[in-house]
Scaffold this active site. Sequence first.
Site, mmCIF file in Angstrom:
data_model
loop_
_atom_site.group_PDB
_atom_site.id
_atom_site.type_symbol
_atom_site.label_atom_id
_atom_site.label_comp_id
_atom_site.label_asym_id
_atom_site.label_seq_id
_atom_site.Cartn_x
_atom_site.Cartn_y
_atom_site.Cartn_z
ATOM 1 N N HIS A 49 0.843 -1.209 0.000
ATOM 2 C CA HIS A 49 0.000 0.000 0.000
ATOM 3 C C HIS A 49 0.868 1.246 0.000
ATOM 4 C CE1 HIS A 49 -4.156 -1.499 1.054
ATOM 5 N NE2 HIS A 49 -3.434 -2.605 1.224
ATOM 6 N N GLU B 81 3.285 -0.387 4.006
ATOM 7 C CA GLU B 81 2.911 0.974 3.628
ATOM 8 C C GLU B 81 4.154 1.748 3.207
ATOM 9 O OE1 GLU B 81 -0.133 2.313 3.912
ATOM 10 O OE2 GLU B 81 -1.237 0.912 5.207
HETATM 11 ZN ZN LIG Z 1 -4.030 1.506 0.781
#
Ligand SMILES: [Zn+2]
Length: 1116
Positions: A912, A997
């Site tokens: 992400h 992330e």
């Molecule tokens: Zn995301």
Amino acid sequence: FCILAVLGSRHLTHLNSRVLMLLGQLEKLNGEAVLSDAEVSRHITSKILHLIQTQEKTRKEITAKGSSGMEVILASLEVSGGRRVGVLVSKGGTAILLQLLITTSKEWPPSEELMLQLHTILAKVGPKDRKFGIKARINGALNITVSLLKQNLQNHKLLLPCLQVLRVYSANSVNAVSLGKNGVVELLFKIIGPYSKKNTSILKVTLDTLAALLKSKANARRAVDRTYVPTLLAVYQDWHRNDTRHRHVHIRKAILGCIRNITNIKLGRKAFLEADGMRILYSTSTECLSVRTLDPLINTSSLIMRKCFPKNRLPVPTIRSVFHYQLPHIPAEGPVAQLYRQPPDVDDVVDESDDNDDTEADTENDTENEEDEKNHKTQNDDIETDISKLRPKENLTRPLEDLKMYECFFPELSENFQVKVLTSCQTPAVLPKSLAPIVVPTAHAPSPLSLDGPGGAGGAGEGLAQELERVALEEDTLNGQSQSPVVGSLQGELEHDDDCSSHSSGELGVLEVPDTAALLPLHDPELYIDMVKGTKSVPQYTEVAYPDYFGHVAPTFREHILERVYGVQRAKIFQDIERMIHPNDILDKVVYDLDLKRLIDDGESLKFNSQFESGNLRKAVQVRKFEYDLILNSDINSNHYHQWFYFEVSGMRVGSSYRFNIINCEKVNSQFNYGMQVLMYSVQEAISGHPRWVRTGTEICYYKNHFSRSSIAAGGQKGKSYYTMTFTVTFQYRDDVCYFAYHYPYTYSTLKMHLQKLEALRTPQIYLRQDVLCETLGGNSCPLLTITAMPQSSSNDQICQFKNRPYVFLTARVHPGETNASWVMKGTLEFLMSPSPMAQSLRESYVFKIVPMLNPDGVINGNHRCSLSGEDLNRQWQRPSPDLHPTIFHTKGLLQYLSSIQRVPLVYCDYHGHSRKKNVFMYGCSIKETLWQTNVNAAACDLQEDLSYRTLPKILSQLAPAFSMASCSFVVEKSKESTARVVVWREIGVQKSYTMESTLCGCDQGKYKGLQIGTRELEEMGAQFCIALLRLKRLSSPLEFRNSSHFLDVENDLIESRCKVTSSTTYVLDEDEPSFMEEVDYSAESNDEPEPDPDPQETPADEDGLSDSELALRRS
Ligand SMILES: [Zn+2]
């Protein structure tokens, strides 16, 4: 203190000479204020105490009218700073002093000196006592001070301490309401007057008290009814004019403080506008701009003006996406169901209700600590405390026979390598058909380049109609140009293209494509166009953006995180306010509008376009000559989610600074406030040999604006506003075509191109399969990759080793706006395909199953977060629908299949991007760490949990410079229960299940500290993830583990993290998987510099509630 207690009970006359003498000594000591005399004064006071306790007469004497006895004793409290006061408060002295006040007030006539003295002390004690307001109210002291004030408005000596005490009372919201009812607002307005050098301290306290009272909505209404808003504005102007040497900034700020609180209510804002408040505060602020010490005035003024700025609707006919996609069926509940249930004309409801951010709860009732409790709760609200929801979920939701369909995606498990032909496993996918001629997009300079080839007929139907429309637009532009000829290099090179736009000749122009083959081995412009032809978009795009066509070569120079320049946000806000002050200066000219399709172009404005893959500009309005408001399209089948942007600009003037404002952002804060820049791609630069996205833009900031956000698009919350992301750019080349993006674009067609190019990297050692997992709603295929090493031989041992390699399952790009995830994935794929010994060793260790783009439709159509179903696919993992969420349904199916054959992956990771935090980090899942965040410790103690979920992030933190262990979290939140990470952990049983992330901004630690992140660093991250997996393998092999166990001190880390459970880094509301709970204090947003800490004497701490304390006080 004891003396006070005794004396507080009764008042009598005459002084005994012995007491007099002692008081004299005490007074002398007070005067000298020598700390070492504390013993002496204690000695004296104890003697006085003894006397008054034993002799009724003495007690009478000391408190007699005309006697200074009380004053001396009270004065002794003031000596040695606040220390004695603090002790007094802790011993319960406040109540006694208040009692003394009551008793004294009952005397007739009351002793003025004593009242003065008592108020002086109370003014000092009050701010130290958190419950002072409540105690004063319970003891009935409020009215005594108020009536004393009423009777002594001219008595300045008494006025000051009384007002000081009143100010402390008023800080309590219940008191504020009650004081307002008793006419205190009106009373204070009698004291406030025009500029005067006299009695400024009285005025300051009065204004502070008033400001505190006006926090109550009832009092604010009262002030509006009495027309005090114009009064305050007039007083402010008067002080502004006369206080030329800026000696009384604190008074001017206090006046603004009152206005600020009144304008928290709708009526107040109305009164402010009617009293010409905008113009007054705008002009006074403008006059203050040159003096830095006046910044607090400007900041508060700006806050008030922004609050009062009349809210506008966004200038769009509907806030729903311009594009419509008919779903196979509407889900029974959820955001899409809601959207479809609404009548068409109520999608954007502007309400003027008070923004919850700025208003305090009205406190007619005793609800003083409700706010506090609420704030406290939101911090831990989201943590999963239900242990049954944290324990593994055993039963599979799909029957085994149903999972059989996934067997064909795992031929490696049955492969015997005797026959070389691999069977293909593709779910029947409709072959993509070319819809329309594919055109490289243009503005006026390079005209559309038909990529159908010479004489290409072009498609029929809608696509062609669109193109013809576009052609008409081009011709207008060209006419405009010929009147004022501009000769740019690009135009010169591309002049043949002009013919192309007429469509009759069909001649193919010569576009100079930068030769990047050596630098970008996975990029091929021709192949890209082929890929685009097979990509199906809802708007049926027929153009290709240059950056995707040419490719991106990461620049070699460093791109630093921008330093925040002082006063930028303020300047931008003032420019916005000027729109209201000088409405005639505003052009308000629509230059691009997806809703209208056709616009007149007079050559005076910039030209915009975003009708290509991943583009999402909806409308552009020229506000001033060099300023444009931009509106982003909502995700399809949704009425919100705007953050990602990608659009084209042309027709620029060289050397002029253009201001762009994206006016419908939704997040409360953004990395654009912390040094992140937008990305720009110049076609001129590309042609001259530098095809690249570059971080660009100055004067960047992100702030709440005056466009009202419908409660329908704000989760039912009323009074919300949109946010503006503004940036300024000066263009360098004439006749350039520039592109702007939120982050490095990575389209679905780019992915397909890269996957095709990966095939070329295949060696005999590499086992690579590309399958189509399923088809998306929009008719695009969702690729699935299998990468491992071929068995070294067809011996049984080798085949056996091959078949028993653990699985690593990777996914990415479920959120279309997080393009960085795709760049990290690109790095991973390239590493996995590389010939290096490390990569070979990694391939020999695992089988990689990879779904590189979980949401192709969202990516293609320029969505920020959702798929075509209008839903966040990373919230569908618990119960994905095969019709509405096919990619999730089938990816989960693959995992369920693996689980059913006892081949649960060793690692699952979903890539992400994170828009609010720096660095790269991971979220994992741990029952223990989740329960530690709450108070359910008892249950956690019995649990046995393998700590190895921390190993991979730990390795990464040692390996990857962008990776930060401190930002990792292993807490399971309720709002994340249907995300990939949590479902794969709980339902599939993958212990090492992560979300990785990557920042959209940059790093604040490690080798890249202070730099914005680029594709090179993102790709490197993807490669380092692979290396970390290799190290994970080596660590878990018993031979090597012995040598390196010291290297990973997971246990110690854990203990550390346990100690900082309350720190914001352990538990974070990551935007990636957002919960709408987050609130950022925007009351301070216009302050470029933090305000100095308020003096505790000035602003008493908030009051606690009444519940227990009230009873306790009554008992005492
Ligand atoms: Zn995301």
